[in-house]
Design an enzyme around this catalytic site. Sequence first.
Site, PDB file in Angstrom:
ATOM      1  CG  ASP A 252      -0.103  -4.953  -0.527  1.00 56.44           C
ATOM      2  OD1 ASP A 252       0.484  -5.741  -1.288  1.00 56.44           O
ATOM      3  OD2 ASP A 252      -1.342  -4.824  -0.509  1.00 56.44           O
ATOM      4  CG  ASP A 253       0.869  -0.538   2.241  1.00 61.99           C
ATOM      5  OD1 ASP A 253       0.303  -0.610   1.132  1.00 61.99           O
ATOM      6  OD2 ASP A 253       0.255  -0.546   3.324  1.00 61.99           O
TER       7      ASP A 253
ATOM      8  CG  HIS B 230      -0.269  -1.050  -3.176  1.00 60.82           C
ATOM      9  ND1 HIS B 230      -1.483  -1.666  -3.435  1.00 60.82           N
ATOM     10  CD2 HIS B 230      -0.254  -0.817  -1.834  1.00 60.82           C
ATOM     11  CE1 HIS B 230      -2.148  -1.809  -2.307  1.00 60.82           C
ATOM     12  NE2 HIS B 230      -1.435  -1.300  -1.313  1.00 60.82           N
TER      13      HIS B 230
ATOM     14  CG  HIS C 199      -2.160   2.905   0.327  1.00 59.09           C
ATOM     15  ND1 HIS C 199      -3.261   2.732   1.127  1.00 59.09           N
ATOM     16  CD2 HIS C 199      -1.649   1.672   0.120  1.00 59.09           C
ATOM     17  CE1 HIS C 199      -3.421   1.452   1.408  1.00 59.09           C
ATOM     18  NE2 HIS C 199      -2.452   0.771   0.791  1.00 59.09           N
TER      19      HIS C 199
ATOM     20  CG  HIS D 250       0.813  -4.593   4.742  1.00 59.14           C
ATOM     21  ND1 HIS D 250      -0.096  -5.550   5.159  1.00 59.14           N
ATOM     22  CD2 HIS D 250       0.135  -3.730   3.934  1.00 59.14           C
ATOM     23  CE1 HIS D 250      -1.285  -5.273   4.633  1.00 59.14           C
ATOM     24  NE2 HIS D 250      -1.171  -4.186   3.887  1.00 59.14           N
TER      25      HIS D 250
END
Length: 420
Positions: A246-247, A297, A301, A388
């Site tokens: 993620d991210d 995603h 965020h 991540h």
Amino acid sequence: MKKFLPFAIVLTFMMCILAGQLSVNAEGAVVIHKVVKDTVIFEEASTNSAEIGELSKGSFVSVTKVSKGWTHIQTPEQEGYVTSDALVKLKSEGYLVIQKGGTTLFTAPSQHAQHVGQLYEGRMIYVYGTAPGGWSFVQYGEEIGYVATNALKKPAPTKKKINAVAGAEMRLTASPNGEVLGTLPNKTTVQYYITLAGWAYVEAGDLKGYVKASELADIQLIDNKVYNKGVPVAKGAKKRVALTFDDGPDAKVTPQILATLKKYDAKATFFMVGKNVSRNATIVKQVYEAGHEIGNHTLSHKKLTTLSITGVKQEVNGTSNAIYTAIGQYPTVFRPPYGATNDQVRSVMTIPSILWSIDTLDWKHHNPDKILAYVKASVKDGSIILMHDIHQTTANGLENVILYLQKQGYEFVTVSEILQ
């Protein structure tokens, strides 16, 4: 050393092609090796036989027979036996001929070498390596030789599946008369590159070749359901896990993670933040071209359950558009930040929302050993593992996670694959 005369080049090369038909593998009709050290070619498989030529380190040869430490090789100029430790077998990569009007295939990396044939624009060919001066050593069907590297391009694949009850025959060339390399079972997931006169070039594991385009279908996961684990495999099949990140993408960490995944031939899913996509479009393309899945995603965020429906749409659509700009494809899966979702969020979605079954907490402890400990404690068939690709410690710990899971018999697949 004795060497073959120039006038024998063409004849010998044709013999090479014909002999190459005797040896078939998933790459095609000719097995290609690279010379890893300068070596002598002998007439027979013995150092007591006549020395009939030599090979330079870095050159390419076709192989027709291997036995007791000796390998029978052929090049456009010579053939004979060399010791097997002088060679290494090569894997190929599929490339697209993009030069308008096609490009010429030569017996050597030179415009003055003999012509082998013509590779037409739009053909997918196998590239085994490069030679100085801007040349690539390639194979198409039963023809091998050198082409100008700038006439080729590595295309971006999309995932499709076989849609033929009896399976799809894969052929070496885009023709009903092409050599059959194998049959892909119905519903097999493949990497699709291009369609040429009704034939689609696809890759499935080690198999690479052409199937009828009519026997392919899109992979459709059009729903707004929420998933936190994958579908277990049938009894006796190899267990599967989905590595997810993620991210990102991150300019430093994501390329390191990509390198580790490539080292172990592992696929993963990257849930990208839209603002990072715009900053790192080149890395997004690298992720996609390496065969990984790209997920949405959100743009910045934000916790979607605190936003209006207009705000949710802006966060989701902004990221989808950024990803499309980078790779020409929309994301196939979605992950809500913090795992926060509700009926309003799901009403916006047209692709699955993916949570996780193992949270490594890499964002919290920044400890590679703890990442592995969390995986060891909870992994099972169908697990979706959350990490991540913005933390250096995650990149540092990934290799040990992969090694452990490999030892436990797991296969690494994308989220879309583990849901099927």
